[in-house]
Scaffold this active site. Sequence first.
Site, mmCIF file in Angstrom:
data_model
loop_
_atom_site.group_PDB
_atom_site.id
_atom_site.type_symbol
_atom_site.label_atom_id
_atom_site.label_comp_id
_atom_site.label_asym_id
_atom_site.label_seq_id
_atom_site.Cartn_x
_atom_site.Cartn_y
_atom_site.Cartn_z
ATOM 1 N N GLU A 70 65.856 64.449 28.734
ATOM 2 C CA GLU A 70 65.869 64.780 27.524
ATOM 3 C C GLU A 70 64.541 65.728 27.239
ATOM 4 O O GLU A 70 64.700 66.948 26.540
ATOM 5 C CB GLU A 70 66.115 63.950 26.507
ATOM 6 C CG GLU A 70 67.399 63.395 26.430
ATOM 7 C CD GLU A 70 67.871 62.109 27.550
ATOM 8 O OE1 GLU A 70 66.720 61.700 28.043
ATOM 9 O OE2 GLU A 70 68.787 61.693 27.350
ATOM 10 N N PHE A 93 73.229 61.226 22.335
ATOM 11 C CA PHE A 93 73.159 60.409 21.180
ATOM 12 C C PHE A 93 71.624 60.532 20.385
ATOM 13 O O PHE A 93 70.869 60.453 20.860
ATOM 14 C CB PHE A 93 73.099 58.777 21.420
ATOM 15 C CG PHE A 93 74.260 58.368 21.829
ATOM 16 C CD1 PHE A 93 75.144 57.762 20.976
ATOM 17 C CD2 PHE A 93 75.101 58.416 23.182
ATOM 18 C CE1 PHE A 93 76.629 57.153 21.537
ATOM 19 C CE2 PHE A 93 76.191 58.248 23.615
ATOM 20 C CZ PHE A 93 76.965 57.478 22.810
ATOM 21 N N ASP A 95 69.946 58.741 18.779
ATOM 22 C CA ASP A 95 68.814 57.907 19.186
ATOM 23 C C ASP A 95 67.871 58.319 20.196
ATOM 24 O O ASP A 95 66.812 57.989 20.348
ATOM 25 C CB ASP A 95 69.462 56.545 19.620
ATOM 26 C CG ASP A 95 70.490 56.050 18.576
ATOM 27 O OD1 ASP A 95 70.439 55.041 18.040
ATOM 28 O OD2 ASP A 95 71.614 56.748 18.737
ATOM 29 N N ILE A 97 66.766 61.327 20.588
ATOM 30 C CA ILE A 97 65.739 62.573 20.205
ATOM 31 C C ILE A 97 64.156 61.978 20.436
ATOM 32 O O ILE A 97 63.210 62.541 20.455
ATOM 33 C CB ILE A 97 65.882 63.000 18.846
ATOM 34 C CG1 ILE A 97 65.768 61.811 17.719
ATOM 35 C CG2 ILE A 97 67.333 63.708 18.572
ATOM 36 C CD1 ILE A 97 65.665 62.586 16.252
ATOM 37 N N HIS A 139 72.323 53.161 19.882
ATOM 38 C CA HIS A 139 73.297 54.112 19.873
ATOM 39 C C HIS A 139 73.960 54.450 18.535
ATOM 40 O O HIS A 139 74.950 54.820 18.470
ATOM 41 C CB HIS A 139 74.426 54.026 20.807
ATOM 42 C CG HIS A 139 74.279 54.124 22.401
ATOM 43 N ND1 HIS A 139 73.134 53.236 23.200
ATOM 44 C CD2 HIS A 139 74.371 55.068 23.405
ATOM 45 C CE1 HIS A 139 73.084 53.436 24.309
ATOM 46 N NE2 HIS A 139 73.709 54.467 24.506
#
Lengths: 335, 329
Positions: A70, A93, A95, A97, A139
């Site tokens: 990510e 998701f 979450d 980030i 999640h």
Amino acid sequence: MPETVMGGQKVRELTFAQAIKEALAEEMRRDSTVCIMGEDVAEAGTPFKVLSGLLEEFGKDRVLDTPISEAGFTGLAVGAAMTGMRPVVDIMFGDFITLTMDQMVNQAAKVHYMSGGKWKVPMVMRTTMGATRRSAAQHSQSLHAWYCHVPGLKVVLPSTPYDAKGLLKAAIRDENPVVFFEDKMMYKMKGSVPEGDYTIPLGVADIKRVGEDISLIATSSMVQVALGAAAMLEEIGISAEVVDPRTMWPLDEKALIDSVKKTSRAIILDEGYERYGVTAELASVIATGAFYDLDAPVKRMGAMHVPIPFSPPLEDLTVPTEQTVFEAARKLCGR
Amino acid sequence: MTTATQPTTSQEVALWLRMYRQMVAIREFEGQVNELYTRALMPGLAHLYIGEEAIAVGVCEALERTDYITSTHRGHGHCLAKGASPDQMFAELLGKKAGYCKGKGGSMHIADPATGNLGANAIVCGSAGIATGAAFSANRLGNGRVAVCFFGEGALGQGVLYEEMNLAQLFKLPVIYVCENNLYTEYTHYSECTAGDVLMRAQAFGLEAVSVDGQDVRAVHQTAQRLVDRARSGGGPSFLLCNTYRYHGHHVGDINREYYRSKQEEHMWKTERDPILNMGKWLIEQKHADAPALGRVQQELESEMKKAVEFAVAAPYPNASEVEEDVYA
Ligand SMILES: Cc1ncc(C[n+]2csc(CCOP(=O)(O)OP(=O)(O)O)c2C)c(N)n1
């Protein structure tokens, strides 16, 4: 799909997911620098199948499967945006980030300012939010407040298929980094969406229901909860207005204040954590802007201050529901 | 190294003299920065590049003006080598409106689209994504540009570097990761933070990875040129490890350094391994220049930098009204 014609534009019933895909496809046709990158976005079209079919139309060069990195592909998108591309990154998701924080907070958000306005970062990060999918603590979070806190970022929370399409197209054309939060529980929700091009400017709230006695200011999936509660309130003679800010930043403060000046009561609904969250910010806007018109304290309703539990009867307690909003509104109206 | 057996061309001589001059420019610039700090004219701190000049100069000489670089907290040398002008840089260091970033960036954030400088970055390894993304654009837009990501060996500790090298290799991007190993992070020897073999880390992703004497500007340039050409012609990403040393403290205020490195060590690098001294000696030996000519280079640049400082000192600060400008494009 049933179709009608409104204002010369054909209008269909689309799901929230279809509206998002349509926005992306139209922007990719319009502008060859728009590309999508993320995990399982190509053949799979994401685990939610939001992007299915884009690979077939636009090819692997524009719909890029990335490694599970990510920070890596978000950082790459920042640099690509600075140098001529308009990347749309997909963070599966919301979450996750947390893994992109440095790239978004210290890089994307600051490049324009730190360079004295010389470089800009026209990128979009699409990600999800929302609990009650029985997905447990990693999640299910709605972490949009984290990005709302950072100057230089714009944050969008669409609540209908129509808004999702128009706001996403505006986000892609924006010259700034924009984070676009989609409630994964809304992907199958249907609504009227015009065919073809339209955009919704970032920073303009929408009154989803007109009312007189109380303002329910709601974001994302909480708009539907607010509308449901408003219908229940109507039965006991309370007329609720539902206001959707649509973008957390830029924020249409005037629309919120005007609504509360009219109704004199407000509940703020948001699926993020209540503590230090979006509801606190919006409540402060109202307390400052409509103080002398208030007949009751501003009420905030967000996620409980707990990691989202897995067990359904527990998870369902953590977020506002039509029933809890109805009861809070009734109390606020002294009924 | 380069041309022992080949005849020297006038272009080569011009290149060597230009690189010598650029290294001196950086050293003189940084000398003035130190002055500004000691005279309490500069807000905040700065991280001097003195001792490492051959890397920025050797690498940037291999680049076109339109190619991209990203830089670090120790970035003045990279910016100058890529073509930034000293007066706007000093103005930025002093927080003045005439600075590259209108005074909003400061020493650690100089950015300049005109010279392909995507910006210096104060997050260690903060620009690995940006450089890789610039290479991604170059690749997609087919504009033939390459991107260079400069970073200190401290950035080897950041996981995102490996994410970026993996992505760069998967997408075959024209990016060169240039690691400047000056032996110390802030106040810690790199061997205390770096396990295993540095080059093998890059090689594991399939990058071509080479190391070079970072004090030898001709060696840096020759290797960089090869990697740049390779990237430009579709050969993909590479990793260049440059072994070097910073003469001053981690920043201008880091004066007493004995607790992490010895004076003898510093003395050895300054006297035996200095990139400017050694290049100067070589130019004289090869009869490409004489001592007075090199002396003049130094004098010219010293007075150029002093003038640039005067410009910056006299320049006005930004207006208060500018504080909220440039947050959004
Ligand atoms: C992510 C992050 N962690 C820590 C720091 C504080 N810091 C600034 S410079 C530095 C050392 C960097 O060492 P290196 O990358 O080798 O560069 P050098 O200073 O030696 O040129 C540290 C730890 C930072 N700026 N960013």
